[in-house]
Every structure is written in C-alpha cells, then in structure tokens.
Motif scaffolding. Structure first.
Motif, PDB file in Angstrom:
ATOM      1  N   ARG A 150      13.413-110.551 -35.811  1.00 34.44           N
ATOM      2  CA  ARG A 150      12.340-110.223 -34.870  1.00 34.44           C
ATOM      3  C   ARG A 150      12.847-109.153 -33.918  1.00 34.44           C
ATOM      4  NH1 ARG A 150       8.909-113.686 -36.475  1.00 34.44           N
ATOM      5  NH2 ARG A 150       9.462-115.769 -37.102  1.00 34.44           N
ATOM      6  N   MET A 151      12.333-107.943 -34.128  1.00 36.75           N
ATOM      7  CA  MET A 151      12.774-106.792 -33.359  1.00 36.75           C
ATOM      8  C   MET A 151      11.899-106.640 -32.118  1.00 36.75           C
ATOM      9  SD  MET A 151      13.254-102.940 -34.903  1.00 36.75           S
ATOM     10  CE  MET A 151      14.694-103.303 -35.895  1.00 36.75           C
ATOM     11  N   ASP A 152      12.525-106.227 -31.011  1.00 35.68           N
ATOM     12  CA  ASP A 152      11.781-106.048 -29.767  1.00 35.68           C
ATOM     13  C   ASP A 152      11.185-104.655 -29.636  1.00 35.68           C
ATOM     14  OD1 ASP A 152      12.270-108.638 -28.867  1.00 35.68           O
ATOM     15  OD2 ASP A 152      14.182-108.062 -27.969  1.00 35.68           O
ATOM     16  N   ASN A 153      11.881-103.651 -30.167  1.00 38.51           N
ATOM     17  CA  ASN A 153      11.413-102.280 -30.013  1.00 38.51           C
ATOM     18  C   ASN A 153      11.532-101.525 -31.326  1.00 38.51           C
ATOM     19  OD1 ASN A 153      10.566 -99.838 -28.931  1.00 38.51           O
ATOM     20  ND2 ASN A 153      12.587 -99.333 -28.136  1.00 38.51           N
ATOM     21  N   PRO A 154      10.408-101.327 -32.033  1.00 37.60           N
ATOM     22  CA  PRO A 154       9.061-101.789 -31.709  1.00 37.60           C
ATOM     23  C   PRO A 154       8.946-103.287 -31.990  1.00 37.60           C
ATOM     24  CG  PRO A 154       9.034-100.718 -33.838  1.00 37.60           C
ATOM     25  CD  PRO A 154      10.425-100.574 -33.296  1.00 37.60           C
ATOM     26  N   GLU A 155       7.883-103.890 -31.493  1.00 37.53           N
ATOM     27  CA  GLU A 155       7.688-105.321 -31.669  1.00 37.53           C
ATOM     28  C   GLU A 155       7.170-105.589 -33.080  1.00 37.53           C
ATOM     29  OE1 GLU A 155       5.244-108.777 -29.436  1.00 37.53           O
ATOM     30  OE2 GLU A 155       6.113-107.215 -28.151  1.00 37.53           O
ATOM     31  N   VAL A 156       8.112-105.743 -34.017  1.00 36.23           N
ATOM     32  CA  VAL A 156       7.796-105.976 -35.426  1.00 36.23           C
ATOM     33  C   VAL A 156       8.748-107.038 -35.963  1.00 36.23           C
ATOM     34  CG1 VAL A 156       6.955-103.618 -35.845  1.00 36.23           C
ATOM     35  CG2 VAL A 156       9.367-104.150 -36.250  1.00 36.23           C
ATOM     36  N   VAL A 157       8.452-107.500 -37.168  1.00 39.53           N
ATOM     37  CA  VAL A 157       9.363-108.391 -37.871  1.00 39.53           C
ATOM     38  C   VAL A 157       9.896-107.617 -39.074  1.00 39.53           C
ATOM     39  CG1 VAL A 157       9.566-110.535 -39.190  1.00 39.53           C
ATOM     40  CG2 VAL A 157       8.170-110.470 -37.113  1.00 39.53           C
ATOM     41  N   VAL A 158      11.213-107.613 -39.225  1.00 43.76           N
ATOM     42  CA  VAL A 158      11.859-106.928 -40.340  1.00 43.76           C
ATOM     43  C   VAL A 158      12.423-107.989 -41.282  1.00 43.76           C
ATOM     44  CG1 VAL A 158      13.713-105.350 -41.007  1.00 43.76           C
ATOM     45  CG2 VAL A 158      12.455-104.953 -38.875  1.00 43.76           C
ATOM     46  N   LEU A 159      12.031-107.891 -42.553  1.00 46.93           N
ATOM     47  CA  LEU A 159      12.616-108.740 -43.585  1.00 46.93           C
ATOM     48  C   LEU A 159      13.659-107.885 -44.286  1.00 46.93           C
ATOM     49  CD1 LEU A 159       9.320-110.203 -45.109  1.00 46.93           C
ATOM     50  CD2 LEU A 159      10.704-111.138 -43.255  1.00 46.93           C
TER      51      LEU A 159
ATOM     52  N   GLY B 131       3.885-106.350 -38.851  1.00 45.12           N
ATOM     53  CA  GLY B 131       3.507-106.520 -37.452  1.00 45.12           C
ATOM     54  C   GLY B 131       3.311-105.217 -36.711  1.00 45.12           C
ATOM     55  N   GLY B 132       3.557-104.091 -37.375  1.00 44.51           N
ATOM     56  CA  GLY B 132       3.337-102.804 -36.725  1.00 44.51           C
ATOM     57  C   GLY B 132       1.855-102.556 -36.508  1.00 44.51           C
TER      58      GLY B 132
ATOM     59  N   ALA C  12       7.055 -98.282 -38.269  1.00 45.14           N
ATOM     60  CA  ALA C  12       7.986 -98.517 -39.384  1.00 45.14           C
ATOM     61  C   ALA C  12       9.194 -97.590 -39.297  1.00 45.14           C
ATOM     62  CB  ALA C  12       7.275 -98.347 -40.725  1.00 45.14           C
ATOM     63  N   SER C  13       8.975 -96.310 -39.028  1.00 47.63           N
ATOM     64  CA  SER C  13      10.114 -95.384 -38.971  1.00 47.63           C
ATOM     65  C   SER C  13      11.002 -95.689 -37.772  1.00 47.63           C
ATOM     66  CB  SER C  13       9.657 -93.924 -38.986  1.00 47.63           C
ATOM     67  OG  SER C  13       8.722 -93.672 -37.973  1.00 47.63           O
ATOM     68  N   VAL C  14      10.406 -96.051 -36.637  1.00 45.76           N
ATOM     69  CA  VAL C  14      11.215 -96.434 -35.473  1.00 45.76           C
ATOM     70  C   VAL C  14      12.013 -97.699 -35.794  1.00 45.76           C
ATOM     71  CG1 VAL C  14      11.129 -97.208 -33.054  1.00 45.76           C
ATOM     72  CG2 VAL C  14       9.641 -95.331 -33.832  1.00 45.76           C
ATOM     73  N   ALA C  15      11.385 -98.666 -36.458  1.00 47.97           N
ATOM     74  CA  ALA C  15      12.070 -99.910 -36.818  1.00 47.97           C
ATOM     75  C   ALA C  15      13.243 -99.648 -37.764  1.00 47.97           C
ATOM     76  CB  ALA C  15      11.093-100.901 -37.448  1.00 47.97           C
ATOM     77  N   VAL C  16      13.037 -98.791 -38.764  1.00 52.87           N
ATOM     78  CA  VAL C  16      14.113 -98.473 -39.710  1.00 52.87           C
ATOM     79  C   VAL C  16      15.271 -97.795 -38.977  1.00 52.87           C
ATOM     80  CG1 VAL C  16      14.754 -97.034 -41.694  1.00 52.87           C
ATOM     81  CG2 VAL C  16      12.651 -98.388 -41.762  1.00 52.87           C
TER      82      VAL C  16
END
Length: 187
Positions: A141-150, A161-162, A168-172
């Motif tokens: 569970r990522m805070d920035n951005p607020e998404v869930v990464v599997l 959750g994006g 998605a690119s910020v999360a990666v």
C-alpha cells in the motif's frame, strides 16, 4: 525515467456517473437491444459496447458504472454511446453528466526477478501484506500516489487504485526508487 515505465499498460478503467432519476430496468431490458438483465444474479442491467470495448452497469437508482475500458477516453466514449442509446429511448439525460474515474488498473514489468521476502522485510510490515501460501504476490500500500501495488517474483507488477493514468508511472518510479534504496533492485 526507467525502462519499466515504458512497459506500463492500462488494463481496466472503472468510472461512475448517473442519471438524475430512477430507471425501470425491466422495460429497459426489453427496449435496449443487447442489454442483459438478470436480477437473480446481479441487481443492475449490463450493456456492453464493442468499440470501445466496455460494459456499462446500469442500476435502478440511475447510477451507471462503466468498467472494462482500456483508457479514460474509452470510458467517456462508452458512456456517451450508452447515454445516446438511452436518449433514443426517450430517457432524459443531461448533455454532459459528470463522469468520475474510480479506479485505473495498470500493469508493468520491472525487468528483473524480485526477492519478495527481502522486499517485505525492507518495506516494513505496516504497508505490506505477503503471505505466499495464500497469494503469490506481495501487496504494498503506497502513500504517494495512493495506490496498491501487487509485486510478483517475476518482476511484474499490477497497480490498482489510481485515478489518473499518471498514477501508474509515478508508482513505478517510486517503487523502483524504494527498491534501489533497499539495495534490492539494480536499474
């Protein structure tokens, strides 16, 4: 920017909108060609568009959820098609109803195998769920951005959750940065 960002693909966009009044789904099922309404299985009427490929879930309350689209533009186009069909049946709909993106699911490939046990320990147990006997991926569970990464041992990841495609690119990028900081990823 890493090469992993270039592998990002949107898998599904879910958005919601609504019509300002209740709908008679039984009548709509009869009048809307291609509609599927089986209240014993699902409380909403399902109407699928082919181009773009998506499904609109239309509820008695007037709420409409569009799912299965592969871009935000496709969601808007699919909803416009559905609303056009409903208008043709005499159902009054605002010219430009508000459409809210609820969830964007994307996938990417980090390009190398991952040691999920080490990552689970490194990222900290408060933001991570990893039970390999239950599910083969690590849930972060990522805070920035607020998404869930599997994150999977193969290096493939799913971001859910994006609400904007850029999430998605910020999360990666953030995932890679965190893994590099832990010494668990070599770009």
């Amino acid at each position: 920017m890493s090469a992993a960002v270039d592998t990002i693909e949107i898998q599904n966009v879910v958005a919601s909108t609504g019509i300002d009044h209740e709908l008679d789904l039984e009548t709509l099922d009869e009048d809307l060609v291609g509609a599927d309404f089986n209240p014993d299985n699902f409380p909403g009427l399902v109407y699928r568009t082919q181009d773009p490929k998506a499904a609109a879930l239309i509820f008695r309350s007037g709420k409409v959820v569009c799912t299965g689209a592969s871009s935000v533009d496709d969601v808007h186009e699919a909803i416009n098609i559905v609303f056009g069909k409903l208008r043709d049946l005499g159902i009054p709909i605002d010219d430009s109803p508000e459409i809210t993106v609820q969830n964007i699911v994307s996938s990417a490939d980090l390009g190398e195998a991952m040691n999920l046990n080490a990552i689970a320990i490194g990222l900290g147990l408060e933001d991570v769920e990893y039970e390999p006997e239950q599910f083969p991926g690590l849930v972060y569970r990522m805070d920035n951005p607020e998404v869930v990464v599997l994150l999977f041992g193969s290096g493939k990841i799913v971001i859910t959750g994006g609400q904007q495609p850029e999430d998605a690119s910020v999360a990666v990028e953030n995932m890679i940065e965190e893994l590099e900081g832990l010494g668990l990823f070599s770009s």
